[in-house]
Design a protein around this motif. Structure first.
Motif, short mmCIF file in Angstrom:
data_model
loop_
_atom_site.label_atom_id
_atom_site.label_comp_id
_atom_site.label_asym_id
_atom_site.label_seq_id
_atom_site.Cartn_x
_atom_site.Cartn_y
_atom_site.Cartn_z
N HIS A 168 0.81 -1.21 0.00
CA HIS A 168 0.00 0.00 0.00
C HIS A 168 0.85 1.27 0.00
CE1 HIS A 168 -3.19 -2.82 1.54
NE2 HIS A 168 -3.83 -2.17 0.62
N SER A 169 2.16 1.14 -0.21
CA SER A 169 3.05 2.29 -0.06
C SER A 169 3.04 3.22 -1.27
CB SER A 169 4.49 1.80 0.15
OG SER A 169 4.99 1.22 -1.04
N GLY A 170 2.52 2.76 -2.39
CA GLY A 170 2.52 3.57 -3.60
C GLY A 170 3.76 3.39 -4.45
N ALA A 171 4.78 2.64 -3.95
CA ALA A 171 5.98 2.39 -4.77
C ALA A 171 5.60 1.48 -5.95
CB ALA A 171 7.06 1.72 -3.92
N GLY A 238 17.45 8.71 -4.78
CA GLY A 238 16.49 8.94 -3.68
C GLY A 238 15.48 7.81 -3.62
N ALA A 239 15.08 7.49 -2.40
CA ALA A 239 14.15 6.36 -2.21
C ALA A 239 12.70 6.83 -2.30
CB ALA A 239 14.39 5.70 -0.85
N GLN A 240 11.91 6.10 -3.04
CA GLN A 240 10.47 6.39 -3.11
C GLN A 240 9.82 6.05 -1.77
OE1 GLN A 240 10.00 7.80 -6.14
NE2 GLN A 240 8.26 8.62 -4.99
N VAL A 241 10.30 4.96 -1.22
CA VAL A 241 9.79 4.52 0.09
C VAL A 241 10.97 4.00 0.90
CG1 VAL A 241 8.43 2.73 1.28
CG2 VAL A 241 7.46 3.93 -0.69
N ILE A 242 10.99 4.38 2.17
CA ILE A 242 11.92 3.74 3.11
C ILE A 242 11.06 3.06 4.16
CG2 ILE A 242 13.73 4.09 4.85
CD1 ILE A 242 14.45 6.73 3.32
N ASN A 262 8.33 13.36 -3.25
CA ASN A 262 7.12 12.56 -3.00
C ASN A 262 7.41 11.24 -2.28
OD1 ASN A 262 5.17 14.35 -4.30
ND2 ASN A 262 6.26 13.79 -6.18
N GLY A 263 8.63 11.11 -1.77
CA GLY A 263 8.99 9.88 -1.08
C GLY A 263 8.37 9.82 0.31
N ARG A 287 7.65 15.45 0.87
CA ARG A 287 7.93 14.15 1.49
C ARG A 287 6.98 13.91 2.66
NH1 ARG A 287 12.90 16.60 0.12
NH2 ARG A 287 14.02 15.36 -1.42
N SER A 288 6.79 12.66 3.00
CA SER A 288 5.85 12.36 4.09
C SER A 288 6.34 11.24 5.00
CB SER A 288 4.47 12.00 3.52
OG SER A 288 4.56 10.86 2.70
N LEU A 289 5.72 11.22 6.16
CA LEU A 289 5.93 10.15 7.14
C LEU A 289 4.61 9.43 7.28
CD1 LEU A 289 7.50 11.97 10.25
CD2 LEU A 289 8.70 10.54 8.62
N GLN A 290 4.66 8.11 7.34
CA GLN A 290 3.43 7.36 7.58
C GLN A 290 3.73 6.19 8.50
OE1 GLN A 290 1.61 5.45 4.18
NE2 GLN A 290 -0.29 5.06 5.28
N GLY A 291 2.82 5.93 9.43
CA GLY A 291 2.94 4.73 10.25
C GLY A 291 2.02 3.66 9.69
#
Ligand SMILES: [Zn+2]
Ligand SMILES: [Zn+2]
Length: 344
Positions: A168-171, A238-242, A262-263, A287-291
């Motif tokens: 569900h991360s969008g990557a 750059g990472a799309q998702v970490i 947009n990572g 950029r965003s943070l998500q739990g």
């Protein structure tokens, strides 16, 4: 000779009687199912870092004694009233998502994972560190035949957490996805990320884990003790998702600058420390943070099927239930490779 389940009167459990107490191995009466519940003859139960919430008393309002365990696999032994879609002998699993009310605002929108009154197996009610366990039907996932109970158990928390958050991360396939931490969650996250078709950067401390990370499917290994990991990610675009599995807020904070425009820093490892980020780090590049936590039993089934299909497996050390305290200490030491599973 056939034996009736009701002929078995007692069972062995590993319980915590008070916050900070040791595991006590004791005999208890085999429980009976209520309406909408089943009794499961437990075959395997994973030992998860979140079991510390029960062991150390960090969950508000938790009732003791409590039997932890939310990576449970076993066979249905008895059906409660009103249970019609599950059968005796069927192999099922229970993960972190131990039940939802079906009536809160989140449930009314179909978002059962975020039920406001979520029940957690081994926290809200007794979990899988025992030979027989009662569970509500909405917590059950069916287990594919090709996975053993020991193999399936860690996939019900560590597996679904990494699989479900990543999907569900969008990557998109080909995107750079970094996995912070090569441990219980991370060693599964690297495998799923690789099987999803991402370019995978594994980030660990020291060089010792590099060969393993690459064997698990990482394209790049970054040693965060020898280099600036955020800069290394930027050199790769750059990472799309970490996906941050290591329970270290400091390590997570250090990676925000490794995100692409947009990572997203996807936080799944629980740390009691605050993550530090300057507003401009997020504003520039959106950029965003998500739990993210876990998933519903349907998400667990998807995780199990995908693992069956793709060959993703946890690396496991097993201990008998009677050695639950030792198994827990091994997990907490951080030296286990990588999931600890109790067998009954
Ligand atoms: Zn867990
Ligand atoms: Zn709800």
């Amino acid at each position: 000779m056939a034996t009736s389940p009701t002929a078995i009167a007692t069972m062995t459990v590993a319980q915590i009687s008070n916050p900070g107490g040791d595991f006590e191995i004791m005999e208890r009466e085999v429980p009976k199912p209520g309406r909408g519940e089943v009794v499961i003859k437990v075959e395997a139960c994973g030992v998860c870092h979140s079991d510390a919430l029960v062991k150390e008393g960090m969950w508000p309002g938790l009732q003791y004694p409590r039997i932890p365990g939310h990576e449970v696999v076993g066979a249905i032994n008895e059906l409660g009233a009103g249970v019609s879609t599950w059968s005796i002998g069927q192999r099922v699993g229970i993960g972190w998502h131990g039940g939802h009310d079906g009536t809160c605002p989140s449930c009314r929108r179909g978002d059962f994972r975020n039920c406001r009154n979520i029940k957690v197996a081994g926290v809200s009610y007794d979990g899988g560190y025992q030979q027989y366990m009662v569970a509500p039907v909405e917590a059950l996932a069916s287990i594919p035949e090709s996975l053993s109970s020991v193999e399936a158990a860690p996939l019900l928390c560590a597996g679904v957490t990494t699989y479900n958050s990543l999907r569900h991360s969008g990557a998109l396939p080909g995107d750079l996805v970094a996995v912070l931490g090569i441990g219980g969650l991370g060693h599964l996250g690297i495998q799923y990320a690789s099987k999803f078709g991402y370019k995978v950067a594994a980030i660990g401390r020291g060089s010792a884990n590099a060969p393993l990370a690459q064997k698990l499917g990482a394209d790049v290994y970054i040693d965060s003790t020898a280099t600036n990991a955020a800069q290394e990610l930027q050199k790769l675009g750059g990472a799309q998702v970490i996906v941050a599995t290591a329970p270290s807020a400091k390590a997570m904070s250090a990676l925000v600058n490794g995100l692409a425009p947009n990572g997203k820093l996807l936080v799944v490892g629980a740390s009691p420390e605050p993550i530090e980020v300057m507003p401009l780090q997020l504003i520039a590049g959106s950029r965003s943070l998500q739990g993210w936590w876990s998933g519903t039993p349907a998400d667990s089934e998807d995780t199990l099927h995908f693992s069956e299909l793709s060959g993703v497996r946890a690396m496991i050390e097993t201990y008998p239930l009677a050695r639950a305290g030792e198994a827990y200490a091994r997990m907490m030491s951080g030296n286990a490779e990588f999931r600890v599973v109790l067998t009954m």
